[in-house]
Write a protein that holds these residues in place. Structure first.
Motif, PDB file in Angstrom:
ATOM      1  N   ALA A  69       0.842  -1.195   0.000  1.00 14.92           N
ATOM      2  CA  ALA A  69       0.000   0.000   0.000  1.00 14.92           C
ATOM      3  C   ALA A  69       0.876   1.244   0.000  1.00 14.92           C
ATOM      4  N   ILE A  70       0.219   2.384  -0.189  1.00 14.81           N
ATOM      5  CA  ILE A  70       0.858   3.682   0.038  1.00 14.81           C
ATOM      6  C   ILE A  70      -0.048   4.472   0.962  1.00 14.81           C
ATOM      7  N   GLY A  71       0.545   5.394   1.730  1.00  9.24           N
ATOM      8  CA  GLY A  71      -0.241   6.204   2.643  1.00  9.24           C
ATOM      9  C   GLY A  71       0.528   7.434   3.065  1.00  9.24           C
ATOM     10  N   ASP A  72      -0.174   8.360   3.706  1.00  9.89           N
ATOM     11  CA  ASP A  72       0.417   9.618   4.157  1.00  9.89           C
ATOM     12  C   ASP A  72       0.696   9.543   5.653  1.00  9.89           C
ATOM     13  N   VAL A  73       1.918   9.941   6.051  1.00  7.75           N
ATOM     14  CA  VAL A  73       2.296   9.931   7.463  1.00  7.75           C
ATOM     15  C   VAL A  73       2.661  11.342   7.899  1.00  7.75           C
ATOM     16  N   LEU A  74       2.490  11.589   9.193  1.00 14.58           N
ATOM     17  CA  LEU A  74       2.780  12.892   9.788  1.00 14.58           C
ATOM     18  C   LEU A  74       3.694  12.686  10.976  1.00 14.58           C
ATOM     19  N   GLN A  75       4.789  13.438  11.016  1.00 16.65           N
ATOM     20  CA  GLN A  75       5.760  13.278  12.086  1.00 16.65           C
ATOM     21  C   GLN A  75       5.099  13.432  13.465  1.00 16.65           C
ATOM     22  N   GLY A  76       5.360  12.481  14.356  1.00 17.04           N
ATOM     23  CA  GLY A  76       4.807  12.525  15.703  1.00 17.04           C
ATOM     24  C   GLY A  76       3.370  12.064  15.811  1.00 17.04           C
ATOM     25  N   SER A  77       2.749  11.684  14.677  1.00 21.18           N
ATOM     26  CA  SER A  77       1.345  11.251  14.689  1.00 21.18           C
ATOM     27  C   SER A  77       1.242   9.745  14.486  1.00 21.18           C
ATOM     28  N   PRO A  78       0.328   9.092  15.191  1.00 18.94           N
ATOM     29  CA  PRO A  78       0.126   7.659  14.984  1.00 18.94           C
ATOM     30  C   PRO A  78      -0.891   7.348  13.888  1.00 18.94           C
ATOM     31  N   LEU A  79      -1.305   8.341  13.110  1.00 16.44           N
ATOM     32  CA  LEU A  79      -2.340   8.146  12.105  1.00 16.44           C
ATOM     33  C   LEU A  79      -1.732   8.075  10.712  1.00 16.44           C
ATOM     34  N   ILE A  80      -2.058   7.020   9.981  1.00 17.26           N
ATOM     35  CA  ILE A  80      -1.709   6.910   8.560  1.00 17.26           C
ATOM     36  C   ILE A  80      -2.989   7.168   7.772  1.00 17.26           C
ATOM     37  N   ASP A 103     -15.163  -6.715   8.153  1.00 24.28           N
ATOM     38  CA  ASP A 103     -15.140  -5.616   9.095  1.00 24.28           C
ATOM     39  C   ASP A 103     -13.697  -5.171   9.304  1.00 24.28           C
ATOM     40  N   ALA A 104     -13.439  -3.890   9.081  1.00 20.97           N
ATOM     41  CA  ALA A 104     -12.072  -3.394   9.179  1.00 20.97           C
ATOM     42  C   ALA A 104     -11.508  -3.535  10.580  1.00 20.97           C
ATOM     43  N   THR A 105     -12.357  -3.591  11.611  1.00 23.15           N
ATOM     44  CA  THR A 105     -11.859  -3.695  12.984  1.00 23.15           C
ATOM     45  C   THR A 105     -11.130  -5.010  13.225  1.00 23.15           C
ATOM     46  N   GLN A 106     -11.352  -6.010  12.382  1.00 20.66           N
ATOM     47  CA  GLN A 106     -10.671  -7.287  12.573  1.00 20.66           C
ATOM     48  C   GLN A 106      -9.177  -7.185  12.303  1.00 20.66           C
ATOM     49  N   PHE A 107      -8.737  -6.087  11.680  1.00 17.96           N
ATOM     50  CA  PHE A 107      -7.322  -5.928  11.392  1.00 17.96           C
ATOM     51  C   PHE A 107      -6.573  -5.335  12.574  1.00 17.96           C
ATOM     52  N   THR A 122       6.223  -1.822  14.001  1.00 21.77           N
ATOM     53  CA  THR A 122       5.017  -1.020  14.208  1.00 21.77           C
ATOM     54  C   THR A 122       3.781  -1.855  13.901  1.00 21.77           C
ATOM     55  N   ARG A 123       2.763  -1.752  14.764  1.00 19.81           N
ATOM     56  CA  ARG A 123       1.550  -2.540  14.610  1.00 19.81           C
ATOM     57  C   ARG A 123       0.347  -1.642  14.352  1.00 19.81           C
ATOM     58  N   VAL A 124      -0.635  -2.206  13.639  1.00 18.77           N
ATOM     59  CA  VAL A 124      -1.921  -1.520  13.471  1.00 18.77           C
ATOM     60  C   VAL A 124      -2.660  -1.589  14.803  1.00 18.77           C
ATOM     61  N   ALA A 125      -3.039  -0.430  15.335  1.00 21.15           N
ATOM     62  CA  ALA A 125      -3.738  -0.371  16.622  1.00 21.15           C
ATOM     63  C   ALA A 125      -5.250  -0.366  16.425  1.00 21.15           C
ATOM     64  N   THR A 126      -5.740   0.527  15.595  1.00 18.78           N
ATOM     65  CA  THR A 126      -7.180   0.608  15.298  1.00 18.78           C
ATOM     66  C   THR A 126      -7.364   0.977  13.833  1.00 18.78           C
ATOM     67  N   VAL A 127      -8.570   0.781  13.352  1.00 18.91           N
ATOM     68  CA  VAL A 127      -8.920   1.153  11.981  1.00 18.91           C
ATOM     69  C   VAL A 127     -10.124   2.095  12.068  1.00 18.91           C
ATOM     70  N   THR A 131      -9.927   4.301   4.906  1.00 20.18           N
ATOM     71  CA  THR A 131      -8.662   4.665   4.267  1.00 20.18           C
ATOM     72  C   THR A 131      -7.632   5.140   5.280  1.00 20.18           C
ATOM     73  N   MET A 132      -7.787   4.758   6.533  1.00 22.76           N
ATOM     74  CA  MET A 132      -6.830   5.193   7.547  1.00 22.76           C
ATOM     75  C   MET A 132      -6.691   4.153   8.645  1.00 22.76           C
ATOM     76  N   VAL A 133      -5.526   4.154   9.283  1.00 22.53           N
ATOM     77  CA  VAL A 133      -5.289   3.324  10.456  1.00 22.53           C
ATOM     78  C   VAL A 133      -4.514   4.137  11.475  1.00 22.53           C
ATOM     79  N   THR A 134      -4.647   3.783  12.742  1.00 22.55           N
ATOM     80  CA  THR A 134      -3.744   4.296  13.753  1.00 22.55           C
ATOM     81  C   THR A 134      -2.755   3.192  14.092  1.00 22.55           C
ATOM     82  N   ILE A 135      -1.536   3.585  14.387  1.00 23.17           N
ATOM     83  CA  ILE A 135      -0.486   2.625  14.691  1.00 23.17           C
ATOM     84  C   ILE A 135      -0.013   2.835  16.122  1.00 23.17           C
ATOM     85  N   ASP A 136       0.723   1.873  16.649  1.00 24.45           N
ATOM     86  CA  ASP A 136       1.101   1.931  18.063  1.00 24.45           C
ATOM     87  C   ASP A 136       2.375   2.733  18.311  1.00 24.45           C
TER      88      ASP A 136
END
Length: 336
Positions: A69-80, A103-107, A122-127, A131-136
């Motif tokens: 995949a590709i995605g946008d990241v922000l320094q200091g943010s856990p959101l992709i 269901d995206a929550t299963q990821f 880095t792990r996926v924390a929530t969805v 088109t976005m995920v939060t990471i740990d």
């Protein structure tokens, strides 16, 4: 035909000289309810104390390839954000296509993500959205269109899982046994240390991380290294002891007696004898003889369960590697 839950309680009552009940599961009589509860207690003890062959179960796991995949990241943010899955036909928005629907929550908690500007392991924390995920762990820089790989390395254990049967984990695709179960210390050494990759795949058992199924939280098992594009797909197998030691009248496996028509997978005499000594114990009577009779019977049944090899004092006629090497004194006589 095996005895039902009701028949087990009735037989125990007959042998103890007690009035036999007409029902157990819906009984209002306190003594009947007590006997039923003691039988379920004995059922749990027997299931946990012995690796009965009738409860041994094989589980087959297909590990698919990771998702690019590709995605946008922000320094200091856990959101992709703005995640697009790279597919054979170009890009598809979000997880519904690239992750096979559902269901995206299963990821959450089951996937690891690797990419530039993302810390190691880095792990996926929530969805929170399609088109976005939060990471740990937060990203280390700001960038758009960052290539990344999502790999599922954690899998829920089977719904009826009780415990592993040791040394049964195998990678059938490569015909290698898996290393493990790893300790938390070794697992962190792999994921967080400098030397992380070895020649073999490892596994460990890990907690539920908040994941639940219909009957409560479930544990997971985690693979290392995470599945990659080169070494997948793979098929993994392991064996475990099922916690389901009862069948309903319709043949549905379950962990305890729920209805009068349920019957045990194991020998019903175990539970008759178990009910007798447990009942006498809880009433304050002398139960030692009943308990010894019960233990002798259980030991005898387990000793005969599944059969056993005939042990030979001299060397066996056919060795494990009979067609490859000799049984002993390898490499053989040296010199004269």
């Amino acid at each position: 035909m095996p005895m039902t839950y009701l028949e087990i309680v009735q037989t125990a009552c007959d042998e103890l000289g007690l009035d036999r009940p007409a029902v157990v599961a819906g009984a209002t009589d306190l003594q009947t309810r007590q006997l039923g509860a003691l039988i379920n207690r004995d059922l749990r003890e027997i299931q946990q104390n012995y690796d009965w062959t009738a409860l041994q179960t094989e589980y087959n796991l297909h590990v698919a390839q990771p998702v690019n995949a590709i995605g946008d990241v922000l320094q200091g943010s856990p959101l992709i954000k703005n995640i697009k899955i790279v597919g054979a036909d170009g890009f598809s928005d979000g997880f519904s296509d690239g992750f096979g629907g559902g269901d995206a929550t299963q990821f959450s908690q089951l996937w690891v993500v690797n990419g530039q500007f993302l810390p190691v392991a880095t792990r996926v924390a929530t969805v929170p959205g399609p088109t976005m995920v939060t990471i740990d762990q937060p990203a280390t820089a700001t960038q758009t269109g960052v290539p990344m790989v999502f790999a599922k390395d954690t899998y829920p254990e089977p719904a009826d899982f009780s415990r592993f049967i040791n040394q049964t984990w195998w990678d059938r695709t490569n015909r290698w046994s898996l290393m493990g179960p790893d300790s938390p210390q070794l697992d962190q050494w792999h994921r967080s240390g400098i030397v992380t990759i070895g020649p073999r795949r490892h596994f460990r058992q890990i907690g539920s991380n908040g994941l639940k199924q219909a009957n409560g939280p479930i544990n997971n098992y985690r693979l290392w290294p995470p599945p990659g594009a080169i070494d997948t797909p793979i098929d993994i197998v392991f064996e475990y002891i099922s916690k389901n030691s009862v069948l309903s009248a319709n043949g549905v496996a379950q962990a305890r007696f729920l209805a009068d028509t349920d019957f045990p997978i194991l020998d019903e005499n175990i539970f008759i004898l178990g009910a007798k000594w447990r009942m006498w114990q809880i009433k304050g009577f002398d139960y030692a003889a009943f308990q010894q009779e019960y233990q002798d019977y259980v030991d005898r049944k387990y000793g005969n369960d599944g059969g056993a090899k005939t042990l030979s004092l001299p060397s066996p006629r056919v060795g494990y590697f009979a067609s490859v090497v000799q049984d002993g004194s390898f490499p053989g006589p040296v010199g004269n």
